[in-house]
Design a protein around this motif. Structure first.
Motif: not given
Ligand SMILES: [Zn+2]
Ligand SMILES: [Zn+2]
Length: 408
Positions: A57-59, A154-166
């Motif tokens: 639910g958190y996009v 939100g951002m705390e999880l996003f920065v750990q994702r491969p999509e963020f790295q990309a």
């Protein structure tokens, strides 16, 4: 249409007001409507659109304008989509109607924090794109949930994702705070949020007796120690005109819990505190100080952290930082005076800086009273539009910063 009325409003202002009407208000934000809104913007502007569900639910919605040189790192324009709750009875207008008064002030929750910035980014990109520009660096706009309750979904999880790295972000802009003067505030660091709950346990009994070693008297001691510290920091800030709010540590007692009846002495009581720890504080020593205040209050007094940020980072504001050089040069060219400060509150910038991406907190809002989280949060349409002009100058400069050693 030539008739008078809302048709004459600047289309960027109309779009801003549309976004303000989406009820992304905590604690139950309508994130689905916000995501749909940004998908539609992507479609209209011909931008790439990616949705990353960081938790159910958190996009995070990412809109991308590719640069001409994919080898270079990108510019990240971040904004959060959620807004804080309202006390409706204290508002002059419905906070989700985006009412505009005869002078041009738009009243809405999120008018300053930070729905203005999201639309200013989009409208600056639209303008530059329509004018046929291309820049070497890719520009990504991220629209993230959950900031106002800590960013953990939100951002705390996003920065750990491969999509963020990309995304290969080289530099980020995120929210700042309005400035009532002619100047613009820009944040290069933040205080660290420490949310602390002190729990005190003691002897219970009948409310008519002089019971010794109660939870309340021990909690009172801790509260006194912490409020005395608050007073000391406040005095330090007051007595030094060179110190800005973000440079000292603040604390507020925000919750008191415990007790069941007037005549029953409770065995446990607790107090919650919102500390914002200045970046130059020795964190280990500070935590020991908190522990020692608890110990000094007596047996059975403990503390726990609901939030404890340990990675404060500073983005340099001198010409050793090419991003700062580009940012500040544009401001100079536009005759904007900047006031660089430490953010007193906390934003998603802390997660971005912590993964090594330099970031500035900047909301291009001057001559505007600071009304974030307040009743009657509002923004003048002319200030909003001036902000679009400012990003229209900033983005070309930032997206054209020549190749850096960190790009390779
Ligand atoms: Zn905000
Ligand atoms: Zn906020």
């Amino acid at each position: 249409m030539t008739s008078k009325g809302p048709e004459e409003e600047h289309p960027s202002v109309t779009l801003f007001r549309q976004y303000l009407r989406i009820r992304t208000v905590q604690p139950k934000p309508d994130y689905g409507a916000a995501v749909a809104f940004f998908e539609e913007r992507a479609r209209q502007l011909g931008l790439g659109c990616q949705k990353v569900e960081v938790a159910p639910g958190y996009v995070v919605t990412v809109l991308t304008w590719p640069g001409t040189n994919p080898a270079l790192s990108s510019i990240l324009l971040n904004s959060h989509t959620d807004v804080v709750p309202v006390f409706k009875e204290h508002w002059s207008h419905d906070p989700f109607e985006a009412f505009k008064d005869s002078e041009g002030y738009i009243y809405a929750r999120g008018a300053q924090d930070m729905k203005c910035v999201s639309i200013q980014y989009l409208e600056a990109v639209r303008r530059l794109k329509v004018e046929g520009h291309r820049f070497p660096r890719t520009i990504h706009m991220t629209f993230v949930p959950d900031e106002e309750v800590g960013g953990h979904q939100g951002m705390e999880l996003f920065v750990q994702r491969p999509e963020f790295q990309a995304l290969r972000a080289g530099f980020a802009l995120d929210e700042g705070i309005a400035n009532p003067t002619d100047a613009f505030t820009v944040f290069y660091s933040e205080r660290s949020p420490w949310w602390v709950r002190v729990t005190s346990t003691g002897r219970p009994g009948h409310g008519s007796l002089f019971i010794e070693d109660t939870a309340a008297e021990k909690l009172h001691k801790v509260v006194s120690s912490i409020l005395a510290f608050r007073e000391k920091e406040w005095q330090r800030l007051q007595s030094n005109p060179h110190l800005k709010e973000g440079a000292v540590t603040s604390v507020n007692l925000t919750k008191l819990e415990g007790g069941v009846a007037y005549n029953v002495v409770p065995a446990t009581m607790s107090a919650s505190f919102d500390f914002r720890v200045a970046p130059d504080v020795d964190f280990k020593a500070f935590e020991e100080q908190l522990q020692s205040w608890c110990q000094a209050a007596g047996e059975g007094v403990t503390l726990e952290f609901a939030q404890k940020w340990m990675h404060p980072q500073v983005t340099p504001t001198d010409d050793s930082n090419p991003w700062w050089a580009a940012f500040s040069q544009v401001c100079k060219d536009m005759n904007l005076s900047l006031e660089p400060e430490i953010m007193p509150a906390s934003t998603d910038s802390r997660f971005i800086r912590a993964v090594g991406v330099p970031a500035l907190g900047f909301s291009p809002l001057n001559r505007t009273p600071v009304l974030l989280h307040d009743h009657d949060e509002r923004l003048h349409e002319a200030v909003f539009l001036r902000g679009v002009d400012i990003y229209t100058r900033l983005l070309p400069a930032l997206a054209s910063v020549p190749a850096l050693p960190s790009d390779s």
